[in-house]
Motif scaffolding. Structure first.
Motif, PDB file in Angstrom:
ATOM      1  N   ASN A 139       0.818  -1.217   0.000  1.00 14.77           N
ATOM      2  CA  ASN A 139       0.000   0.000   0.000  1.00 14.77           C
ATOM      3  C   ASN A 139       0.852   1.268   0.000  1.00 14.77           C
ATOM      4  O   ASN A 139       0.331   2.376   0.128  1.00 14.77           O
ATOM      5  CB  ASN A 139      -0.933   0.003   1.214  1.00 14.77           C
ATOM      6  N   GLY A 140       2.179   1.089  -0.087  1.00 19.38           N
ATOM      7  CA  GLY A 140       3.077   2.239  -0.136  1.00 19.38           C
ATOM      8  C   GLY A 140       3.412   2.831   1.205  1.00 19.38           C
ATOM      9  O   GLY A 140       3.996   3.912   1.275  1.00 19.38           O
ATOM     10  N   GLN A 141       3.077   2.118   2.289  1.00 16.15           N
ATOM     11  CA  GLN A 141       3.335   2.634   3.635  1.00 16.15           C
ATOM     12  C   GLN A 141       4.645   2.065   4.191  1.00 16.15           C
ATOM     13  O   GLN A 141       4.945   0.885   3.991  1.00 16.15           O
ATOM     14  CB  GLN A 141       2.175   2.251   4.562  1.00 16.15           C
ATOM     15  N   ASP A 142       5.395   2.910   4.865  1.00 15.36           N
ATOM     16  CA  ASP A 142       6.660   2.490   5.473  1.00 15.36           C
ATOM     17  C   ASP A 142       6.366   1.564   6.651  1.00 15.36           C
ATOM     18  O   ASP A 142       5.627   1.918   7.572  1.00 15.36           O
ATOM     19  CB  ASP A 142       7.439   3.715   5.952  1.00 15.36           C
ATOM     20  N   THR A 143       6.947   0.376   6.632  1.00 12.68           N
ATOM     21  CA  THR A 143       6.693  -0.608   7.698  1.00 12.68           C
ATOM     22  C   THR A 143       7.580  -0.387   8.917  1.00 12.68           C
ATOM     23  O   THR A 143       7.372  -1.018   9.954  1.00 12.68           O
ATOM     24  CB  THR A 143       6.915  -2.034   7.180  1.00 12.68           C
ATOM     25  N   GLY A 144       8.573   0.479   8.781  1.00 15.45           N
ATOM     26  CA  GLY A 144       9.510   0.704   9.874  1.00 15.45           C
ATOM     27  C   GLY A 144      10.678  -0.257   9.850  1.00 15.45           C
ATOM     28  O   GLY A 144      11.641  -0.099  10.606  1.00 15.45           O
ATOM     29  N   LYS A 145      10.624  -1.260   8.987  1.00 18.38           N
ATOM     30  CA  LYS A 145      11.720  -2.226   8.873  1.00 18.38           C
ATOM     31  C   LYS A 145      12.774  -1.714   7.897  1.00 18.38           C
ATOM     32  O   LYS A 145      12.511  -0.873   7.048  1.00 18.38           O
ATOM     33  CB  LYS A 145      11.192  -3.587   8.409  1.00 18.38           C
ATOM     34  N   LYS A 146      13.981  -2.256   8.047  1.00 16.64           N
ATOM     35  CA  LYS A 146      15.090  -1.897   7.164  1.00 16.64           C
ATOM     36  C   LYS A 146      15.727  -3.177   6.616  1.00 16.64           C
ATOM     37  O   LYS A 146      15.705  -4.222   7.263  1.00 16.64           O
ATOM     38  CB  LYS A 146      16.159  -1.092   7.919  1.00 16.64           C
ATOM     39  N   VAL A 147      16.273  -3.060   5.412  1.00 12.44           N
ATOM     40  CA  VAL A 147      17.071  -4.157   4.850  1.00 12.44           C
ATOM     41  C   VAL A 147      18.453  -3.611   4.532  1.00 12.44           C
ATOM     42  O   VAL A 147      18.606  -2.437   4.171  1.00 12.44           O
ATOM     43  CB  VAL A 147      16.434  -4.759   3.588  1.00 12.44           C
ATOM     44  N   THR A 148      19.447  -4.456   4.682  1.00 16.20           N
ATOM     45  CA  THR A 148      20.822  -4.053   4.419  1.00 16.20           C
ATOM     46  C   THR A 148      21.272  -4.602   3.070  1.00 16.20           C
ATOM     47  O   THR A 148      21.149  -5.802   2.814  1.00 16.20           O
ATOM     48  CB  THR A 148      21.765  -4.571   5.519  1.00 16.20           C
ATOM     49  N   LEU A 149      21.758  -3.715   2.209  1.00 15.40           N
ATOM     50  CA  LEU A 149      22.279  -4.127   0.913  1.00 15.40           C
ATOM     51  C   LEU A 149      23.775  -4.379   1.025  1.00 15.40           C
ATOM     52  O   LEU A 149      24.508  -3.580   1.623  1.00 15.40           O
ATOM     53  CB  LEU A 149      22.020  -3.039  -0.140  1.00 15.40           C
ATOM     54  N   ASN A 150      24.213  -5.484   0.455  1.00 18.30           N
ATOM     55  CA  ASN A 150      25.628  -5.844   0.483  1.00 18.30           C
ATOM     56  C   ASN A 150      26.420  -4.857  -0.371  1.00 18.30           C
ATOM     57  O   ASN A 150      26.167  -4.705  -1.565  1.00 18.30           O
ATOM     58  CB  ASN A 150      25.793  -7.269  -0.054  1.00 18.30           C
ATOM     59  N   ASP A 151      27.404  -4.183   0.258  1.00 20.38           N
ATOM     60  CA  ASP A 151      28.205  -3.197  -0.474  1.00 20.38           C
ATOM     61  C   ASP A 151      29.021  -3.818  -1.591  1.00 20.38           C
ATOM     62  O   ASP A 151      29.392  -3.143  -2.554  1.00 20.38           O
ATOM     63  CB  ASP A 151      29.138  -2.448   0.486  1.00 20.38           C
ATOM     64  N   GLU A 152      29.316  -5.115  -1.503  1.00 21.69           N
ATOM     65  CA  GLU A 152      30.089  -5.788  -2.554  1.00 21.69           C
ATOM     66  C   GLU A 152      29.239  -6.044  -3.794  1.00 21.69           C
ATOM     67  O   GLU A 152      29.758  -6.439  -4.844  1.00 21.69           O
ATOM     68  CB  GLU A 152      30.655  -7.109  -2.023  1.00 21.69           C
ATOM     69  N   ASN A 195      14.834  -0.275 -17.116  1.00 27.69           N
ATOM     70  CA  ASN A 195      13.664   0.182 -16.368  1.00 27.69           C
ATOM     71  C   ASN A 195      14.004   1.481 -15.651  1.00 27.69           C
ATOM     72  O   ASN A 195      15.176   1.859 -15.563  1.00 27.69           O
ATOM     73  CB  ASN A 195      13.201  -0.893 -15.364  1.00 27.69           C
ATOM     74  N   LYS A 196      12.964   2.128 -15.135  1.00 29.39           N
ATOM     75  CA  LYS A 196      13.153   3.358 -14.364  1.00 29.39           C
ATOM     76  C   LYS A 196      13.250   3.085 -12.869  1.00 29.39           C
ATOM     77  O   LYS A 196      13.732   3.931 -12.106  1.00 29.39           O
ATOM     78  CB  LYS A 196      11.992   4.322 -14.633  1.00 29.39           C
ATOM     79  N   ALA A 197      12.764   1.917 -12.438  1.00 28.15           N
ATOM     80  CA  ALA A 197      12.811   1.581 -11.012  1.00 28.15           C
ATOM     81  C   ALA A 197      12.656   0.080 -10.838  1.00 28.15           C
ATOM     82  O   ALA A 197      12.010  -0.593 -11.650  1.00 28.15           O
ATOM     83  CB  ALA A 197      11.723   2.317 -10.237  1.00 28.15           C
ATOM     84  N   MET A 198      13.268  -0.441  -9.776  1.00 29.23           N
ATOM     85  CA  MET A 198      13.155  -1.857  -9.433  1.00 29.23           C
ATOM     86  C   MET A 198      12.349  -2.003  -8.152  1.00 29.23           C
ATOM     87  O   MET A 198      12.664  -1.358  -7.144  1.00 29.23           O
ATOM     88  CB  MET A 198      14.545  -2.487  -9.243  1.00 29.23           C
ATOM     89  N   ILE A 199      11.308  -2.816  -8.187  1.00 28.85           N
ATOM     90  CA  ILE A 199      10.552  -3.161  -6.983  1.00 28.85           C
ATOM     91  C   ILE A 199      11.055  -4.529  -6.542  1.00 28.85           C
ATOM     92  O   ILE A 199      10.860  -5.526  -7.243  1.00 28.85           O
ATOM     93  CB  ILE A 199       9.039  -3.211  -7.262  1.00 28.85           C
ATOM     94  N   VAL A 200      11.703  -4.578  -5.402  1.00 29.16           N
ATOM     95  CA  VAL A 200      12.360  -5.795  -4.947  1.00 29.16           C
ATOM     96  C   VAL A 200      11.735  -6.256  -3.640  1.00 29.16           C
ATOM     97  O   VAL A 200      11.575  -5.472  -2.706  1.00 29.16           O
ATOM     98  CB  VAL A 200      13.871  -5.563  -4.751  1.00 29.16           C
ATOM     99  N   THR A 201      11.385  -7.537  -3.552  1.00 27.21           N
ATOM    100  CA  THR A 201      10.818  -8.061  -2.311  1.00 27.21           C
ATOM    101  C   THR A 201      11.933  -8.343  -1.299  1.00 27.21           C
ATOM    102  O   THR A 201      13.099  -8.505  -1.668  1.00 27.21           O
ATOM    103  CB  THR A 201      10.027  -9.355  -2.572  1.00 27.21           C
ATOM    104  N   GLU A 202      11.551  -8.402  -0.031  1.00 30.84           N
ATOM    105  CA  GLU A 202      12.538  -8.620   1.040  1.00 30.84           C
ATOM    106  C   GLU A 202      13.361  -9.883   0.817  1.00 30.84           C
ATOM    107  O   GLU A 202      14.588  -9.872   0.932  1.00 30.84           O
ATOM    108  CB  GLU A 202      11.816  -8.722   2.380  1.00 30.84           C
ATOM    109  N   SER A 203      12.687 -10.976   0.490  1.00 34.02           N
ATOM    110  CA  SER A 203      13.393 -12.250   0.311  1.00 34.02           C
ATOM    111  C   SER A 203      14.342 -12.204  -0.879  1.00 34.02           C
ATOM    112  O   SER A 203      15.364 -12.897  -0.883  1.00 34.02           O
ATOM    113  CB  SER A 203      12.385 -13.387   0.132  1.00 34.02           C
ATOM    114  N   SER A 204      14.006 -11.386  -1.875  1.00 34.28           N
ATOM    115  CA  SER A 204      14.876 -11.270  -3.051  1.00 34.28           C
ATOM    116  C   SER A 204      16.199 -10.606  -2.690  1.00 34.28           C
ATOM    117  O   SER A 204      17.250 -10.943  -3.254  1.00 34.28           O
ATOM    118  CB  SER A 204      14.178 -10.460  -4.142  1.00 34.28           C
ATOM    119  N   ILE A 205      16.155  -9.667  -1.740  1.00 35.45           N
ATOM    120  CA  ILE A 205      17.379  -8.995  -1.319  1.00 35.45           C
ATOM    121  C   ILE A 205      18.380 -10.010  -0.753  1.00 35.45           C
ATOM    122  O   ILE A 205      19.583  -9.926  -1.012  1.00 35.45           O
ATOM    123  CB  ILE A 205      17.068  -7.902  -0.273  1.00 35.45           C
TER     124      ILE A 205
END
Length: 207
Positions: free
Chosen positions: A9-22, A191-201
């Motif tokens: 729904n476009g609402q911030d869940t308050g959770k964060k995901v960490t992207l691997n810098d490598e 594409n102009k943007a990527m929508i990525v699910t949590e598990s995909s990260i």
């Protein structure tokens, strides 16, 4: 690098995901590797079945139509000459194979470079894992609207194949759906943007 996680729904869940810098923040993205990877991908998509008829393949008489000189025009032979409309084509395309190979390390570097560009340009949106009870295009469109991506070319990245989600997005001309393990350099950039699910990260962090 950390990104906020949104719901569908476009609402911030308050959770964060960490992207691997490598993967998402390599020091020196390699543009030439990106070029080679995209060129290979596009070449491998080609069927290579193009063909035009040459002089020897045209039906028609082989009689010389006029004398060699003195006619006031170009010299030519029979009706199959490339000089005439309907004649054979000179050096026309022939069927060929455009398939090429690329070293796995180069392809991996190109994909990490592409993901780095996406992260630098803030073109990655992370959403909670979701699925649809039934395939409905309007449900997928509602997600893009909620994320302010309506009308933009988007790539949805899932952790696994979800038939209802795929079928909901396939009628949207500006949307593509890939699983994380199938990502390549071209689809990341196209594409102009990527929508990525949590598990995909979690899968992409291991690239």
């Amino acid at each position: 690098m950390e990104l906020a996680v949104y719901n569908i729904n476009g609402q911030d869940t308050g959770k964060k995901v960490t992207l691997n810098d490598e993967v998402f923040a390599i020091p020196e993205p390699n543009e030439h590797a990106v070029y080679l990877s995209v060129k290979q991908y596009l070449g491998n998509q080609r069927q290579g079945t193009h063909k035009s008829k040459e002089r020897s393949e045209i039906m028609g008489s082989t009689k010389k139509l006029g004398r060699q000189k003195g006619g006031g025009g170009a010299r030519h032979g029979d009706i199959k000459s490339p000089l005439f409309h309907g004649g054979g084509r000179v050096f026309g395309p022939r069927p060929r194979n455009y398939y090429t190979k690329l070293n796995k390390k180069v392809k991996d570097l190109a994909r990490r470079s592409a993901l780095t560009y996406k992260a630098q340009n803030n073109q990655i949106v992370v959403v909670e894992d979701f699925d649809f009870a039934a395939p409905k295009t309007k449900d997928f469109v509602a997600i893009t609207k909620a994320l302010n991506l309506d009308g933009k070319k988007v790539l949805l990245v899932l952790d696994d194949i979800k038939k209802n989600v795929y079928m909901s997005a396939r009628n949207v001309e500006t949307a593509k759906v890939y699983t994380a393990r199938d990502l390549n350099t071209y689809c990341v950039l196209d594409n102009k943007a990527m929508i990525v699910t949590e598990s995909s990260i979690e899968v992409m962090n291991k690239f």
